[in-house]
Every structure is written in structure tokens, then in C-alpha cells.
Design a protein around this motif. Structure first.
Motif, PDB file in Angstrom:
ATOM      1  N   ILE A 137      44.099  46.478 -65.056  1.00 53.90           N
ATOM      2  CA  ILE A 137      43.781  46.360 -63.629  1.00 53.90           C
ATOM      3  C   ILE A 137      42.272  46.503 -63.506  1.00 53.90           C
ATOM      4  N   GLY A 138      41.634  45.572 -62.799  1.00 54.67           N
ATOM      5  CA  GLY A 138      40.180  45.679 -62.706  1.00 54.67           C
ATOM      6  C   GLY A 138      39.567  44.686 -61.747  1.00 54.67           C
ATOM      7  N   PHE A 139      38.259  44.777 -61.588  1.00 57.09           N
ATOM      8  CA  PHE A 139      37.398  43.940 -60.741  1.00 57.09           C
ATOM      9  C   PHE A 139      37.539  44.287 -59.269  1.00 57.09           C
ATOM     10  N   ALA A 140      38.774  44.380 -58.781  1.00 55.53           N
ATOM     11  CA  ALA A 140      39.033  44.757 -57.392  1.00 55.53           C
ATOM     12  C   ALA A 140      40.264  45.655 -57.387  1.00 55.53           C
ATOM     13  N   PRO A 141      40.479  46.462 -56.348  1.00 57.53           N
ATOM     14  CA  PRO A 141      41.597  47.406 -56.345  1.00 57.53           C
ATOM     15  C   PRO A 141      42.948  46.724 -56.552  1.00 57.53           C
ATOM     16  N   GLY A 142      43.673  47.179 -57.561  1.00 60.53           N
ATOM     17  CA  GLY A 142      45.015  46.681 -57.799  1.00 60.53           C
ATOM     18  C   GLY A 142      45.101  45.305 -58.412  1.00 60.53           C
ATOM     19  N   VAL A 165      38.622  32.033 -52.438  1.00 58.87           N
ATOM     20  CA  VAL A 165      40.068  31.888 -52.590  1.00 58.87           C
ATOM     21  C   VAL A 165      40.710  33.079 -51.886  1.00 58.87           C
ATOM     22  N   PRO A 166      41.896  32.904 -51.334  1.00 58.81           N
ATOM     23  CA  PRO A 166      42.486  33.966 -50.511  1.00 58.81           C
ATOM     24  C   PRO A 166      43.147  35.054 -51.335  1.00 58.81           C
ATOM     25  N   GLU A 167      43.410  36.164 -50.671  1.00 62.30           N
ATOM     26  CA  GLU A 167      44.247  37.210 -51.259  1.00 62.30           C
ATOM     27  C   GLU A 167      45.563  36.591 -51.725  1.00 62.30           C
ATOM     28  N   GLY A 168      46.037  37.011 -52.881  1.00 59.58           N
ATOM     29  CA  GLY A 168      47.273  36.467 -53.424  1.00 59.58           C
ATOM     30  C   GLY A 168      47.102  35.208 -54.239  1.00 59.58           C
ATOM     31  N   ALA A 169      45.851  34.750 -54.413  1.00 57.86           N
ATOM     32  CA  ALA A 169      45.607  33.552 -55.208  1.00 57.86           C
ATOM     33  C   ALA A 169      45.848  33.826 -56.681  1.00 57.86           C
ATOM     34  N   LEU A 170      46.479  32.873 -57.358  1.00 57.22           N
ATOM     35  CA  LEU A 170      46.693  32.936 -58.802  1.00 57.22           C
ATOM     36  C   LEU A 170      45.718  31.960 -59.457  1.00 57.22           C
ATOM     37  N   VAL A 171      44.873  32.478 -60.339  1.00 59.55           N
ATOM     38  CA  VAL A 171      43.824  31.653 -60.954  1.00 59.55           C
ATOM     39  C   VAL A 171      43.957  31.728 -62.470  1.00 59.55           C
ATOM     40  N   VAL A 172      43.382  30.719 -63.161  1.00 62.01           N
ATOM     41  CA  VAL A 172      43.565  30.623 -64.606  1.00 62.01           C
ATOM     42  C   VAL A 172      42.258  30.280 -65.302  1.00 62.01           C
ATOM     43  N   ALA A 173      42.081  30.838 -66.494  1.00 64.54           N
ATOM     44  CA  ALA A 173      41.015  30.494 -67.438  1.00 64.54           C
ATOM     45  C   ALA A 173      41.238  31.338 -68.683  1.00 64.54           C
ATOM     46  N   LEU A 174      40.739  30.867 -69.832  1.00 63.45           N
ATOM     47  CA  LEU A 174      40.643  31.691 -71.042  1.00 63.45           C
ATOM     48  C   LEU A 174      41.994  32.275 -71.473  1.00 63.45           C
ATOM     49  N   ARG A 175      43.063  31.513 -71.284  1.00 65.21           N
ATOM     50  CA  ARG A 175      44.423  31.933 -71.631  1.00 65.21           C
ATOM     51  C   ARG A 175      44.905  33.135 -70.822  1.00 65.21           C
ATOM     52  N   GLN A 176      44.266  33.365 -69.667  1.00 64.11           N
ATOM     53  CA  GLN A 176      44.670  34.467 -68.811  1.00 64.11           C
ATOM     54  C   GLN A 176      44.902  33.971 -67.390  1.00 64.11           C
ATOM     55  N   LEU A 177      45.710  34.738 -66.673  1.00 61.05           N
ATOM     56  CA  LEU A 177      45.872  34.578 -65.235  1.00 61.05           C
ATOM     57  C   LEU A 177      45.300  35.815 -64.562  1.00 61.05           C
ATOM     58  N   VAL A 178      44.734  35.621 -63.379  1.00 65.23           N
ATOM     59  CA  VAL A 178      44.339  36.729 -62.523  1.00 65.23           C
ATOM     60  C   VAL A 178      44.986  36.497 -61.168  1.00 65.23           C
ATOM     61  N   LEU A 179      45.577  37.542 -60.621  1.00 70.21           N
ATOM     62  CA  LEU A 179      46.164  37.484 -59.290  1.00 70.21           C
ATOM     63  C   LEU A 179      45.270  38.305 -58.373  1.00 70.21           C
ATOM     64  N   PHE A 180      44.625  37.644 -57.419  1.00 74.19           N
ATOM     65  CA  PHE A 180      43.597  38.307 -56.626  1.00 74.19           C
ATOM     66  C   PHE A 180      44.190  39.211 -55.551  1.00 74.19           C
ATOM     67  N   SER A 181      43.630  40.413 -55.479  1.00 77.18           N
ATOM     68  CA  SER A 181      44.051  41.382 -54.467  1.00 77.18           C
ATOM     69  C   SER A 181      43.193  41.309 -53.212  1.00 77.18           C
ATOM     70  N   VAL A 182      42.127  40.523 -53.265  1.00 73.45           N
ATOM     71  CA  VAL A 182      41.213  40.375 -52.132  1.00 73.45           C
ATOM     72  C   VAL A 182      40.793  38.917 -52.034  1.00 73.45           C
ATOM     73  N   THR A 183      40.250  38.538 -50.890  1.00 75.28           N
ATOM     74  CA  THR A 183      39.605  37.236 -50.743  1.00 75.28           C
ATOM     75  C   THR A 183      38.258  37.281 -51.450  1.00 75.28           C
ATOM     76  N   THR A 184      37.965  36.283 -52.266  1.00 70.48           N
ATOM     77  CA  THR A 184      36.785  36.390 -53.118  1.00 70.48           C
ATOM     78  C   THR A 184      36.327  35.021 -53.611  1.00 70.48           C
ATOM     79  N   PRO A 185      35.049  34.886 -53.962  1.00 67.06           N
ATOM     80  CA  PRO A 185      34.627  33.719 -54.748  1.00 67.06           C
ATOM     81  C   PRO A 185      35.085  33.886 -56.195  1.00 67.06           C
TER      82      PRO A 185
END
Length: 242
Positions: A137-142, A165-185
Motif C-alpha cells: 500500500i503506498g503513494f496515497a492512503p489505502g 484519472v478518477p478515484e477507483g481508476a485501475l491503471v497498468v504498467a510494468l506488469r503491475q496494476l494500481v487501483l487509485f484511492s484518490v483523483t490524481t494525474p
């Protein structure tokens, strides 16, 4: 080349135990398992533990627990087993998270699929059939980093940021997914959208996902997703793992 694991001082009151210089399943497993073992030891003077992708961190009171003594304790614990093959911590859960792939809700699926050498249909199948671990867990809370995906998804970050991208966005790179807990670039590519609220500060456990949890993103449509927004979990369900 330095052998792992490595014990390093991290400021006046920190100790970092790293299991690799780069992400792998075994290094992440070791970090999660060793952090759980640290918590189980309950050493007097240890104030906090956490884990990253490949490391475990200890924050401690150096007045009551000197650096040299803590380092010795850590080394003894490291020598007790092969942490790269250790069991993952107990209390983990398996989550099914409804997700809209592509469409206007996640407009970069096409370009991410092209980078991975797939059609959008194949990319959706690949991403939605992958069962991934919350590595940290990192970068932003949760906010979870999840992986690893199949090798085809070892695609680079974008050269330019997506402004939002909005809260709840699922993003991909480097064989990983990140699920954003906040709205963010982000420089990662927006391939899916969920209705999940990962950070709930008003609750007893404000982070919905935990390191070691496993996740699968199940396809749904925009209309169904919108109806799920009244649920803080965004329609997600979970069950305990043995």
C-alpha cells in the motif's frame, strides 16, 4: 553485487530490511512474511512496522532499543528460515471487484492493449482473469500496488502524464496494476474503472485492502457500476483465505 537480504539504517529511528533490488514474487513474499514475523515477535521498543514491494521497515525507539541490539535481533530472525519461500501472513482475503474495462470510463485500454500486443477483447480477458496480490500500500492512503501480471504487460509508463484519472481508476504498467484511492494525474494507463472507496477514514479500518490480499477484477458495465456507487465497497465482495 551485494547479497540479500540487506539490513540498512533508515534515519535515527528506522531499520530497513530489503530482500531484493527489484520486484519479484519471492521478494514480495519475503517482505510480507518477514513483516508479519516482526509483528508476532512484539519486541519492546518497536513502535511501527510496514512493508514495501521488496522490503520490511521497522520504526523504533533508539533510547529503549539501541540500533546494535535491534540489528542483532533482526539478523537472528532472518536466519530462522528461508523467507523467500515462507508462507504468506494469515488474515488475507480474496476480493472480487466489479470493473468496467475500456469505454469512456477507462479510455486508455486500447493503447495499453496495443502496447501489450493484444486486442482490446484479449486485453480485457487477460486483465480480468488475472488473480493478483496486493504487494504493498503506498503513494496515497489505502492505494494498492497489485501484481504481477503476465509478461506481456511489462509495458512502460507513458512519456507524458494523464492530467486526471478518477478515484477507483485501475491503471497498468510494468506488469503491475494500481487501483487509485484518490483523483490524481498519472503516467500509468487507465484501463479499468471501479466504484470502490479504498480509503474510508471514518471507519475502524480505513484501508479497505491489505498487503497480501488477493484480487480479481470482474467485468461489468457502466450502468451497473453507477448503481454500485452507493456501496462503499463498490459492489466488491471478499472471502477469507486459508
Amino acid at each position: 553485487m551485494q547479497d540479500f537480504p540487506i539490513i540498512r539504517t533508515a534515519g535515527v529511528d528506522g531499520l530497513l530490511i530489503s530482500f531484493s533490488a527489484s520486484l519479484s514474487e519471492h521478494a514480495n513474499r519475503a517482505a510480507l512474511a518477514f513483516r508479519a514475523a516482526l509483528d508476532a515477535e512484539g519486541w519492546d521498543g518497536v513502535e511501527e512496522t510496514s512493508s514495501s514491494l521488496v522490503s520490511a521497515f521497522i520504526r523504533f525507539d533508539p533510547v529503549h532499543l539501541p540500533h546494535a541490539k535491534l540489528r542483532q535481533k533482526v539478523q537472528v530472525l532472518l536466519d530462522q528460515c528461508d523467507w523467500y519461500a515462507a508462507d504468506l501472513p494469515g488474515g488475507r482475503r480474496f476480493w472480487l471487484i466489479p470493473t468496467v474495462f475500456g469505454t469512456v470510463a477507462a479510455p486508455q485500454l486500447g493503447q495499453a492493449a496495443q502496447a501489450a500486443g493484444m486486442s482490446e477483447t484479449d486485453a480485457t480477458h487477460s486483465l480480468s482473469s488475472a488473480r493478483v496480490r496486493v504487494q504493498t500500500i503506498g503513494f496515497a492512503p489505502g492505494q494498492p500496488y497489485l501484481g504481477e501480471l503476465p509478461p506481456a504487460w511489462d509495458i512502460p509508463r507513458q512519456k507524458e502524464l494523464t492530467p486526471r484519472v478518477p478515484e477507483g481508476a485501475l491503471v497498468v504498467a510494468l506488469r503491475q496494476l494500481v487501483l487509485f484511492s484518490v483523483t490524481t494525474p498519472t503516467g500509468w494507463q487507465h484501463v479499468g474503472q471501479t466504484a470502490m472507496r479504498l480509503f474510508q477514514p471514518e471507519t475502524k479500518e480505513p484501508f479497505l485492502l491489505r498487503p497480501g490480499d488477493e484480487v480479481q477484477f470482474t467485468p461489468t458495465d457502466i450502468e451497473t457500476l453507477e448503481r454500485m456507487r452507493s456501496d462503499p465497497r463498490g459492489g466488491a465482495t471478499c472471502e477469507g483465505l486459508a
